[in-house]
Enzyme design. Structure first.
Site, PDB file in Angstrom:
ATOM      1  N   LYS A  85       0.830  -1.204   0.000  1.00  0.00           N
ATOM      2  CA  LYS A  85       0.000   0.000   0.000  1.00  0.00           C
ATOM      3  C   LYS A  85       0.865   1.254   0.000  1.00  0.00           C
ATOM      4  O   LYS A  85       1.901   1.313   0.671  1.00  0.00           O
ATOM      5  CB  LYS A  85      -0.909  -0.039   1.233  1.00  0.00           C
ATOM      6  CG  LYS A  85      -1.970   1.040   1.302  1.00  0.00           C
ATOM      7  CD  LYS A  85      -2.886   0.803   2.502  1.00  0.00           C
ATOM      8  CE  LYS A  85      -3.975   1.861   2.606  1.00  0.00           C
ATOM      9  NZ  LYS A  85      -4.891   1.586   3.732  1.00  0.00           N
ATOM     10  N   SER A 167      -9.560   1.861   2.503  1.00  0.00           N
ATOM     11  CA  SER A 167      -8.725   2.696   1.661  1.00  0.00           C
ATOM     12  C   SER A 167      -7.670   1.898   0.894  1.00  0.00           C
ATOM     13  O   SER A 167      -6.980   2.430   0.046  1.00  0.00           O
ATOM     14  CB  SER A 167      -8.023   3.751   2.523  1.00  0.00           C
ATOM     15  OG  SER A 167      -7.174   3.128   3.477  1.00  0.00           O
ATOM     16  N   SER A 191     -10.280  -0.575   6.342  1.00  0.00           N
ATOM     17  CA  SER A 191      -9.499  -0.511   5.114  1.00  0.00           C
ATOM     18  C   SER A 191      -8.833  -1.813   4.695  1.00  0.00           C
ATOM     19  O   SER A 191      -8.210  -1.873   3.637  1.00  0.00           O
ATOM     20  CB  SER A 191      -8.435   0.591   5.230  1.00  0.00           C
ATOM     21  OG  SER A 191      -9.065   1.845   5.339  1.00  0.00           O
TER      22      SER A 191
END
Length: 514
Positions: A85, A167, A191
């Site tokens: 990420k 996210s 997330s």
């Protein structure tokens, strides 16, 4: 004879199949890396999962091949292509948080780390081939999508019309689209579990403090943030947690994880009889007073029948009359998002920026505010406006260098854990199993958000959860279960998820449109 990259079909490849190819000489890390890079070139421009490619990926893969040829004993993820990420520090790449103001090529300032975050360092040390970094929304502020990222929106690999989840949208899409074997995600408020469920994937939201989150751009680094894997199968996710979990001297709170990891690792505990005799609590208003849609109820009923056939004993709404559901305080304007614990952001960001190193362009919260003053995230129209309603936020904002006043938050965590433990003991439960989403995915475009069942409860309480594919709605939207348990119960949750996955095999490869 080793296959050429042109002959390698990377679709839905697992670690087990990859390691078998390495072992019998039909696969090399370099050929595999090349095949994934070719797929990324073909698929990623449409789906926009990966925002930075790692130019050293192929060299890293060749080094793994050299070490294997020299007879070195390598771990199960050596040579396996992965993504991380964007919010996780990785030397050589800016950490942008999806924000144009934190990326020089969009007019902002680069946050360039001097060292890898511990989780990235652990992946590198294990020989993983990191293909690149993945897309996130601005400051990871939504659990539904990445529409506002400087890099543009990420699409859902199952169907671009659906929300991809956030996210960690980019990580989920990269894994779902077979642009990587697995990926690293991070959660403050859904997330990991949201994007995993939105794209029919396995996600592990670990117990708070099991995995270090130093060097990861925070929203609530000292109270809620966790790092975990997203994968297409339970075994791959468990193998990744084996690497990530455990104490790091860079993250003092991980001392709580000492002695909590299973001997032999999480993957070693996977069994196809793990549901036999297990007592599992079902979703109901005692946990959260939000109804499931009619179609979710039908899919959940089928999943219950599947688990019962595996020998599980299921109990309706064990949290009824416990007071658990009454603890939630949804933030203004949200469906059920409880932001408590996130008041520590200024302090946590200060510590994160200090870790970037002495040559960083932004070294403090004050520098951060100055560099991003063009868009105040806490303003009425900002992405983090709800934080202004938190009682201790103003004090934390006034003095970000001081340890935050978190007494009320940790008292809330204690209350959640107290009720949770009481209910689990009173009903002799081994865990909970809920639909992770209350209804089908909404469209990516629009004002709706994902409607989940467990996000703030387990984020605030610090409890673990494991998502696993359990079918599809009539629309094609994925339906996932989430297994939830007591702190440090990842071994049992993964084993139950593996048993269910092995018996049902609900996940199907998406029909991608390059």
């Amino acid at each position: 004879m080793t296959s050429s990259s042109d002959s390698i079909d990377v679709l839905e490849l697992t670690v087990e199949r990859i390691q078998a190819g390495f072992a019998d000489g039909t696969l090399s890390a370099a050929a595999l890396c090349t095949a994934y890079l070719a797929r990324i070139e073909r698929i990623n421009p449409r789906y926009n999962a990966i925002i930075f490619l790692n130019p050293a990926a192929l060299d890293d893969a060749r080094e793994i091949d050299r070490r294997r040829a020299a007879g070195e004993t390598l771990g199960p993820l050596a040579g396996v292509p992965v993504v991380v990420k964007d919010t996780m520090d990785m030397v050589g790449f800016p950490t942008t948080g999806g924000w144009s103001l934190l990326y020089s090529k969009t007019g902002g300032v680069d946050l360039l780390p001097a060292t890898d975050s511990p989780v990235v360092a652990r992946m590198r040390a294990a020989g993983c081939v990191i293909l690149g970094k993945t897309n996130v929304p601005v400051l990871s502020a939504t659990g539904s999508h990445a529409n506002d990222s400087w890099a543009g929106p990420t699409l859902n690999a199952v169907d671009p019309a659906f929300m991809p989840g956030g996210s960690s949208a980019g990580t989920a899409t990269a894994v779902a689209a077979s642009l990587a074997v697995l990926g690293l995600a991070e959660e403050t408020g859904g997330s990991i579990q949201n994007p995993a469920s939105a794209q029919a994937l396995v996600g592990i939201k670990p117990t708070f403090a099991l995995v270090p989150n130093a060097g990861v751009m925070p929203l609530a680094g000292s109270t809620r943030d966790v790092v975990g894997p997203i994968a297409r199968c339970v075994r791959d996710a468990a193998l990744t947690l084996d690497l990530l979990a455990g104490y790091s001297p860079e993250d003092a709170k991980t001392v709580a994880a000492v002695g909590m990891r299973p001997r032999g690792g999480y993957a070693a505990g996977l069994r196809t009889d793990a549901l036999q005799g297990r007592r599992l609590g079902l979703y109901g208003p005692g946990w959260r007073d939000r109804a499931l849609s009619a179609e979710t109820i039908e899919l959940y009923r089928r999943a219950q029948q599947e688990m019962s056939a595996r020998g599980a004993v299921l109990l309706d709404d064990p949290f009824a009359a416990s007071g658990f559901a009454d603890l939630g305080q949804p933030a203004p304007g949200s469906d059920h998002f409880d932001a408590r614990g996130m008041e520590t952001l200024p302090y946590d960001m200060q510590k994160y920026l200090e870790r970037l190193g002495p040559d960083a362009a932004v070294k403090s919260w004050r520098d951060f505010v100055a560099a991003t003053r063009a868009e105040d995230p806490f303003a009425p129209t900002g992405v983090l406006t709800y934080m202004s309603s938190l009682p201790d936020f103003a004090a934390c904002l006034a003095d970000p260098a001081a340890p935050p006043a978190s007494t009320a938050f940790f008292a809330l965590r204690e209350r959640y854990l107290e009720i949770f433990a009481d209910v689990m003991a009173r009903h002799a439960l081994d865990g909970l199993v809920f639909p992770q989403l209350r209804d089908a995915l909404p469209p990516r475009e629009g004002t709706e958000t994902l409607h989940e069942t467990t996000v703030c409860e387990i984020n605030i309480a610090g409890l673990p959860g494991v998502t696993v594919p359990a079918g599809y709605y009539a629309s094609g939207s994925p339906f996932n279960l989430i297994f939830v348990g007591a702190q440090w119960s990842e071994t049992a949750l993964l084993a139950m998820a593996y048993d269910y996955e092995s018996a049902t095999r609900h996940r199907r490869a998406p029909d991608l449109k390059p």
